[in-house]
Design a protein around this motif. Structure first.
Motif, short mmCIF file in Angstrom:
data_model
loop_
_atom_site.label_atom_id
_atom_site.label_comp_id
_atom_site.label_asym_id
_atom_site.label_seq_id
_atom_site.Cartn_x
_atom_site.Cartn_y
_atom_site.Cartn_z
N ALA A 23 0.84 -1.20 0.00
CA ALA A 23 0.00 0.00 0.00
C ALA A 23 0.88 1.26 0.00
O ALA A 23 0.57 2.23 -0.67
CB ALA A 23 -0.91 0.01 1.23
N MET A 25 3.91 1.88 -1.21
CA MET A 25 4.56 2.19 -2.50
C MET A 25 3.57 2.94 -3.40
O MET A 25 3.91 3.94 -4.01
CB MET A 25 4.91 0.85 -3.13
CG MET A 25 5.93 0.86 -4.20
SD MET A 25 5.95 -0.78 -5.02
CE MET A 25 5.99 -1.90 -3.63
N HIS A 26 2.36 2.43 -3.45
CA HIS A 26 1.34 3.03 -4.29
C HIS A 26 1.04 4.47 -3.83
O HIS A 26 0.93 5.39 -4.64
CB HIS A 26 0.08 2.17 -4.22
CG HIS A 26 -1.00 2.62 -5.15
ND1 HIS A 26 -0.85 2.62 -6.51
CD2 HIS A 26 -2.25 3.09 -4.91
CE1 HIS A 26 -1.95 3.08 -7.06
NE2 HIS A 26 -2.82 3.37 -6.12
N ALA A 29 4.13 6.74 -4.63
CA ALA A 29 4.21 6.98 -6.07
C ALA A 29 3.26 8.10 -6.48
O ALA A 29 3.63 9.01 -7.24
CB ALA A 29 3.90 5.69 -6.83
N GLY A 30 2.05 8.06 -5.97
CA GLY A 30 1.07 9.08 -6.30
C GLY A 30 1.47 10.46 -5.78
O GLY A 30 1.37 11.46 -6.50
N ILE B 15 3.69 1.01 -12.05
CA ILE B 15 3.66 1.01 -10.58
C ILE B 15 4.41 2.24 -10.06
O ILE B 15 3.96 2.90 -9.14
CB ILE B 15 4.28 -0.29 -10.03
CG1 ILE B 15 3.40 -1.48 -10.43
CG2 ILE B 15 4.41 -0.22 -8.51
CD1 ILE B 15 3.97 -2.82 -10.06
N LEU B 16 5.54 2.57 -10.69
CA LEU B 16 6.36 3.69 -10.22
C LEU B 16 5.64 5.03 -10.36
O LEU B 16 5.90 5.96 -9.61
CB LEU B 16 7.69 3.72 -10.98
CG LEU B 16 8.62 2.54 -10.70
CD1 LEU B 16 9.82 2.58 -11.64
CD2 LEU B 16 9.08 2.52 -9.25
N SER B 17 4.75 5.15 -11.34
CA SER B 17 4.03 6.40 -11.52
C SER B 17 2.77 6.45 -10.66
O SER B 17 2.08 7.46 -10.63
CB SER B 17 3.64 6.57 -12.99
OG SER B 17 2.65 5.61 -13.33
N GLY B 18 2.46 5.36 -9.98
CA GLY B 18 1.26 5.32 -9.15
C GLY B 18 0.01 5.01 -9.95
O GLY B 18 -1.10 5.04 -9.43
N ARG B 19 0.18 4.67 -11.23
CA ARG B 19 -0.98 4.43 -12.08
C ARG B 19 -1.71 3.15 -11.67
O ARG B 19 -2.93 3.10 -11.65
CB ARG B 19 -0.52 4.32 -13.54
CG ARG B 19 -1.66 4.30 -14.51
CD ARG B 19 -1.19 4.26 -15.96
NE ARG B 19 -2.35 3.94 -16.76
CZ ARG B 19 -2.76 2.72 -17.00
NH1 ARG B 19 -2.08 1.69 -16.57
NH2 ARG B 19 -3.86 2.51 -17.69
N THR B 20 -0.96 2.11 -11.39
CA THR B 20 -1.60 0.85 -10.97
C THR B 20 -0.93 0.33 -9.71
O THR B 20 0.20 0.68 -9.40
CB THR B 20 -1.49 -0.25 -12.05
OG1 THR B 20 -0.10 -0.50 -12.30
CG2 THR B 20 -2.18 0.13 -13.31
N ARG B 21 -1.65 -0.54 -9.02
CA ARG B 21 -1.08 -1.24 -7.89
C ARG B 21 -0.57 -2.58 -8.34
O ARG B 21 -1.13 -3.21 -9.23
CB ARG B 21 -2.16 -1.48 -6.82
CG ARG B 21 -2.35 -0.31 -5.92
CD ARG B 21 -3.33 -0.64 -4.84
NE ARG B 21 -2.75 -1.52 -3.84
CZ ARG B 21 -3.19 -1.57 -2.58
NH1 ARG B 21 -4.18 -0.82 -2.20
NH2 ARG B 21 -2.63 -2.38 -1.72
#
Lengths: 240, 240
Positions: A23, A25-26, A29-30, B15-21
């Motif tokens: 959780a 990391m997500h 990242a955002g 994942i690094l951009s927060g686009r997906t988990r």
């Protein structure tokens, strides 16, 4: 000026054993994306001293900003603070400012500041404390490494208190278009677009669901006009 | 015999951009645990050649098994196969066996095997193909590196076809107990237990929810009798 490049080190085996899904990391990242900080690498390692120290040395040398999560509680497997001290070449011991925070918290909540809890006051020399409004035990910043708790509510609070102190860049903007066409048909035109708009990044994320397949194409960049221009071209190419 | 140690490399910036988990990491962690393979490290890097090649070299040297996910599609940012070839010192080109699989698939589905799609037949010399029952384009195994797609349904199918070929160890068993007491009160007794049961691992995962706080203590090991014995001791200590 290019955006700062950041890395995250997740410490502990909850994720590696499959027990929990990530959780933090997500979340990070955002937050980084909003502030124009590029999260360029994440590493997840278990509670092993050599693995943690090795990753810290590599990441703090290679990136502008490093955020760690996990391993700063009172139990025997919480060794992050000592590993950070070792990696950064700093002495570590129970620090009076951190001890005072814990003493006040446990007195207020009627609990004993025992030997285990006192471990959470082990802070490397030269580090700045990070406030923990949830459960008191502080994180800390040493050099370019920000050491935070793994419990998501505490991690998020610590990120909120550190972020204003970090100089970001132009926020990364993104727009996307869903194309119900095989990625193999998308790839050729997309490559030409990527070569034309070299200041933007083009990601293609294939999906297969409910019998449909295709890809979401995501355009990222810091200049809204350029992102818009690329999206118009994408629409012309694929919206037919 | 100790369990094999594995690492995972996730390639791409979703994942690094927060686009997906993440989904693949969680799936692989669970499958490895069932088979007695220790997932010891995960790295997530973006679609940059130097980052991918560097991570591959480090992980394939340090671990028995490496699994990659992502970056093997037809678009310009899909560079995993070429990076694996570089990291492992193998020549790469369009390979006839992979080309034949794609040709048959696209003929059957009425699509063109164009230049972009043909990129998916680029396989390093000496690699063994990994079957892709979902969308045909194969993964491959080269040395101790297993290269798989990032789309979760394809990734899972590829893991299923590779796992039977990997020799695991005794499956890792785990049991847990929820203790509604501060981690600081749990830490002392838990450390003593961990020193007594050195063949087991004890994890403590704090929670704060709905006004309650405490920790889930997870005991892991390969010998069911020992895990049971430790759980009885935990119950005696904390179930009061």
């Amino acid at each position: 000026m290019p955006n700062p490049r950041a890395a995250m080190l997740v410490i502990g085996d909850e994720i590696l054993s499959g027990r929990t899904r990530d959780a933090n990391m997500h979340f990070l990242a955002g937050e980084f994306t909003k502030r124009g900080i590029d999260l360029a690498e994440v590493r997840i390692v278990s509670d092993e001293r050599a693995a943690i120290v090795g990753a810290l040395k590599a990441l703090s040398a290679a990136f502008d900003i490093v955020v760690t999560s996990g391993g700063i509680g009172p139990t025997h497997d919480d060794i992050t603070a000592d590993c950070v001290a070792e990696a950064m070449g700093a002495p570590i011991g129970v620090r009076e400012d951190a001890r005072a925070i814990l003493a006040e918290h446990y007195e207020r909540t009627g609990k004993e500041l025992n030997e285990a809890r006192l471990r959470m006051a082990r802070i490397p020399d030269g580090a700045t404390l990070i406030e923990n409004p949830v459960s008191a035990a502080p994180g800390f910043t040493l050099g370019n490494v920000h050491v935070m708790a793994g419990v998501p509510s505490v991690f998020q609070a610590m990120v909120a208190s550190v972020l204003p102190k970090i100089t970001g860049g132009a926020p990364m903007l993104s727009q996307s278009i869903r194309v119900e066409r095989g990625e193999g048909d998308i790839a050729g035109p997309l490559r030409i677009l990527a070569e034309e708009f070299t200041d933007l990044s083009f990601g293609s994320y294939p999906f297969y669901d409910a019998g449909l397949h295709g890809a979401n194409i995501v355009v990222r960049g810091t200049d809204p006009g350029r992102v818009d221009a690329a999206m118009m071209r994408l629409n012309d190419l694929f919206a037919a």
